[in-house]
Design a protein around this motif. Structure first.
Motif, PDB file in Angstrom:
ATOM      1  N   ARG A 382       1.219  -5.805  46.384  1.00  0.00           N
ATOM      2  CA  ARG A 382       2.380  -5.116  46.951  1.00  0.00           C
ATOM      3  C   ARG A 382       1.987  -3.839  47.677  1.00  0.00           C
ATOM      4  N   LEU A 530       6.616  -5.389  41.835  1.00  0.00           N
ATOM      5  CA  LEU A 530       7.408  -6.459  42.454  1.00  0.00           C
ATOM      6  C   LEU A 530       8.608  -6.733  41.553  1.00  0.00           C
ATOM      7  N   PRO A 531       9.757  -6.107  41.785  1.00  0.00           N
ATOM      8  CA  PRO A 531      10.069  -5.210  42.893  1.00  0.00           C
ATOM      9  C   PRO A 531       9.457  -3.822  42.693  1.00  0.00           C
ATOM     10  N   ILE A 532       9.188  -3.170  43.815  1.00  0.00           N
ATOM     11  CA  ILE A 532       8.640  -1.826  43.787  1.00  0.00           C
ATOM     12  C   ILE A 532       9.671  -0.888  43.166  1.00  0.00           C
ATOM     13  N   ALA A 535      12.737   0.427  45.064  1.00  0.00           N
ATOM     14  CA  ALA A 535      13.849  -0.457  45.432  1.00  0.00           C
ATOM     15  C   ALA A 535      14.948  -0.311  44.383  1.00  0.00           C
ATOM     16  N   GLU A 540      17.870  -3.662  48.563  1.00  0.00           N
ATOM     17  CA  GLU A 540      16.442  -3.358  48.516  1.00  0.00           C
ATOM     18  C   GLU A 540      15.720  -4.286  47.557  1.00  0.00           C
ATOM     19  N   GLU A 543      15.232  -7.654  49.198  1.00  0.00           N
ATOM     20  CA  GLU A 543      14.102  -7.678  50.135  1.00  0.00           C
ATOM     21  C   GLU A 543      12.794  -7.841  49.375  1.00  0.00           C
ATOM     22  N   GLU A 544      12.683  -7.227  48.203  1.00  0.00           N
ATOM     23  CA  GLU A 544      11.490  -7.402  47.386  1.00  0.00           C
ATOM     24  C   GLU A 544      11.358  -8.850  46.921  1.00  0.00           C
ATOM     25  N   ARG A 545      12.494  -9.483  46.593  1.00  0.00           N
ATOM     26  CA  ARG A 545      12.452 -10.902  46.208  1.00  0.00           C
ATOM     27  C   ARG A 545      11.926 -11.738  47.372  1.00  0.00           C
ATOM     28  N   LEU A 547       9.993 -10.742  49.695  1.00  0.00           N
ATOM     29  CA  LEU A 547       8.566 -10.432  49.828  1.00  0.00           C
ATOM     30  C   LEU A 547       7.742 -11.285  48.863  1.00  0.00           C
ATOM     31  N   SER A 578       7.602  -9.442  36.332  1.00  0.00           N
ATOM     32  CA  SER A 578       8.630  -9.284  37.350  1.00  0.00           C
ATOM     33  C   SER A 578       9.875 -10.088  37.016  1.00  0.00           C
TER      34      SER A 578
END
Length: 713
Positions: A382, A530-532, A535, A540, A543-545, A547, A578
């Motif tokens: 990530r 993941l997620p950062i 987020a 947000e 968007e991590e999902r 990614l 995660s």
């Protein structure tokens, strides 16, 4: 503009009438949905294409079929994508399909070409010099405002300036827009400070007499809006548009595209909302998702047949999207693998980050020694900060690697120096190019065999060796001259088509977008990475999902997802896997899992590691100690004679096979063999680093050496 098309159809451009047989033969290699894309004309088209579904094949065949059937004039087609490499790939495919006259460019390349043509007419004089790197300009703006910024802060400010420009904001409108978009403070500066930097940056550019890449698009939007003669000429030149990766289009790019089109709707777009991972940089998937609202006559075609990944990998990726919320869930594509079944993905856990890096590197060492080229393996993460531990673990095992997102291949110092020397060689007539390249690069550090060292020396050799391999490919063609070699290298440099370096690829998931490998390790799959942790809003997190989904769908054959419980050895393991893995691990066909603490079996091998020291009985944390079965400080029962015997045997095996010693067995595996002294093939197979291939190749030798040592004692 140059390459102005004559007002004629394909029949006038070519010597003969279109052949129905030739046209239909273009469709033979396409599946039913791809064929529908290729044959459909007369209305706007939106192709929703999932990962690995052959979208580039579909749209290039559509262009070729349209040209072959006379529905498209190749000189009136503009195919647009987002990277120079993707544009070069599209041009190559179109050339192979017999339509080299089609323009395939990035948004910036197409707009820059137009701007250079029209600037003297609209503004007067030559176009200003292009500022290819904003760092110096924005750094100067900060200095003039007496703002102290380091390089990391400057990088964040540059990104924010670019977001502002592609969102078509002015310095005055930026603060409100940033607040509405929930943009966080940048490098410690609030939105009003960023607004001041934006204003000052414009002044710096004026003083220098330069424009940047966003200016290129903005100026063309202005020219097309204000000058009817410019708009008419562009629309006479380009009548048919194809846009790839449409989910990544920004407001500025969309505005330019609409001005290129004018009143026309001859547009085909391709994209996948589930791969929208650049909203932080201004990408807007709404243009893809709302295409039919914008273009009322639009036809929508879905490509869901996945040709890249095994069914097991595709199932895992689909399951991750099953947990999506909002528009990602509503608009998702469900991939269906067209490949034969393969090994199930593996989910691994480790006690800490170093253990994770060490475990992944050990598995890669097994793959490499088993015959898998290192260039077929990628490790995705990530954040770039995760790379260091992985680099150290690979270096320890003598495995080469390439960090994607670092210096571009053709911009490396050793490659630039080599290119200068190769250009000079073109002035010498009747050179044998293959031999000449080797002679030239030998003077700059290349040798036929790789150096045994790592670091900068090995990096330089890898770069030069890749250049040798690339020139070998070029010189394999008949009657190739030195000038031909240099010309193709320069074309590759311009399109960023770097050669493949024989090493493991290390890359952030963002940098891996659009790429694929047979073997992929996705590391750091824990909440907070993941997620950062940054987020926070539902959008947000989604968007991590996406990614994570992109990361999984880079794998063709083998996929491993791993996470660690703690950052450092001995720290409290507070991390959790995660949340994106919740559905995956609960699925009836869940991938095999392997815990990273205590005695465990790793992957699908029978290798074991120890949780407690065989000498003092205390717990083991460090990966090396877990393999040995004792603490480094606890006495070993292995005599130095056995270690020497094993190393001598390894050196001889390496000499006979012409490979480095670590390719036979790594130091870690050799030490573990000595410590454990296995007496059977099954016991030998339990040693980390000894897989089935190693057992078949070296098992008998190792057991014989160990037995002889036991008799001597």
């Amino acid at each position: 503009m140059t390459d102005q098309a004559a007002p004629s159809d394909r029949a006038a451009a070519d010597s003969g009438a279109p052949s129905p047989t030739d046209a239909e033969s273009l469709l033979a290699a396409l599946d039913p949905e791809q064929r529908e894309v290729a044959r459909s004309f007369g209305a706007p088209m939106c192709v929703l294409a999932g990962a690995g579904t052959g979208k580039t094949r579909a749209i290039t065949h559509r262009i070729a079929y349209g040209v072959e059937t006379g529905q498209l004039n190749p000189r009136h087609v503009l195919a647009v994508t987002f990277t120079a490499k993707a544009a070069a790939e599209m041009r190559s495919r179109l050339r192979d399909l017999g339509v080299p006259a089609v323009q395939a460019r990035t948004f910036h390349s197409a707009a820059l070409r137009q701007l250079r043509h029209f600037w003297p007419r609209v503004v007067g004089g030559p176009m200003p010099e292009l500022l290819t790197n904003k760092f110096a300009g924005i750094g100067e703006a900060c200095q003039q405002l007496h703002l102290s910024v380091d390089r990391a802060a400057l990088r964040d400010i540059v990104s924010e300036v670019e977001w502002s420009r592609v969102s078509m904001l002015t310095p005055e409108s930026y603060p409100e827009a940033a607040q509405q978009a929930r943009r966080p403070g940048v490098a410690g500066f609030d939105s009003r400070s960023i607004s001041r930097i934006l204003t000052q940056y414009e002044e710096v550019k004026k003083e220098r007499g330069v424009i940047d890449f966003e200016d290129v698009l903005l100026h063309m939007v202005g020219f097309l809006t204000e000058r009817g003669d410019v708009a008419r000429e562009v629309r006479e030149q380009y009548k048919h548009f194809v846009v790839d990766e449409y989910q990544d289009v920004s407001a500025l790019q969309h505005a330019l595209l609409r001005l290129w089109l004018g009143t026309s709707d001859d547009l085909c777009v391709v994209g996948d909302a589930a791969q929208t991972i650049y909203t932080f940089a201004g990408a807007r998937a709404s243009y893809l998702l709302d295409f039919r609202s914008e273009f009322k006559r639009a036809q929508i075609i879905r490509l869901e047949r996945n040709y890249r990944s095994t069914p097991e990998i595709v199932r895992m990726a689909n399951t991750v999207l099953d947990g999506a919320q909002g528009r990602t869930r509503e608009t998702r594509l469900t991939l269906v693998s067209q490949r034969e079944p393969g090994p199930p993905p593996l989910v691994e856990s480790f006690p800490d980050d170093p253990a994770e890096a060490d475990g992944i590197a050990e598995r890669i060492a097994d793959l490499v020694t088993g015959g898998r080229p290192a260039s077929e393996v990628a490790i995705l993460f990530r954040t770039n900060s995760q790379s260091e531990a992985l680099e150290q673990a690979l270096t320890f095992r003598g495995i080469g690697y390439l960090v994607r997102g670092g210096d571009r291949f053709f911009e490396r110092q050793e490659v630039r120096r080599a290119m200068v020397s190769l250009r000079a060689a073109t002035r010498v007539e009747q050179l044998d190019p293959a031999r000449a390249v080797r002679d030239i690069l030998s003077q700059q550090g290349w040798a036929p065999t790789a150096p045994e060292t790592t670091g900068a020396v090995r990096d330089r050799w890898d770069s030069l060796n890749a250049l040798v391999g690339l020139t070998d490919t070029i010189t394999a063609r008949p009657a190739t001259t030195m000038a031909d070699v240099v010309r193709e290298l320069e074309e590759r440099a311009e399109s960023q088509a770097a050669p493949v370096v024989d090493g493991v690829t290390l890359a952030s998931v963002h940098a891996a977008k659009g790429l694929e490998w047979p073997v992929v390790f996705v590391v750091g799959a824990s909440d907070g990475l993941l997620p950062i942790s940054m987020a926070r809003t539902p959008a947000e997190v989604e968007e991590e999902r996406r990614l994570f989904y992109v990361a999984l769908t880079r794998a063709r054959d083998l996929l491993t997802v791993s996470w660690s419980a703690a950052r450092t050895p001995g720290a409290r393991g507070s991390r959790k896997p995660s949340r994106f893995l919740d559905g995956v691990l609960a699925h009836p066909d869940a991938p095999k899992t392997a815990p990273g603490a205590g005695p465990r079996r790793t992957g699908r091998r029978s290798a074991t590691v120890y949780a407690e020291c065989r000498v003092c009985g205390q717990g083991l944390v460090a990966p090396r100690e877990q393999r040995l079965g004792r603490h480094e400080g606890c006495p070993s029962t292995v005599g130095e004679g056995l270690r020497t015997t094993l190393r001598t045997w390894r050196r001889e095996q390496a000499r006979l096979r012409g490979t480095p010693p670590y390719a036979i067995l790594t130091d870690a595996a050799l030490d573990a063999v000595a410590e454990r002294a296995p007496r059977s093939e099954q016991e030998l197979l339990e040693v980390p680093g000894i897989g089935p291939n190693k057992l078949a190749s070296f098992g008998a030798d190792l057991l014989e050496l160990l037995a002889a040592e036991a008799e001597d004692q």
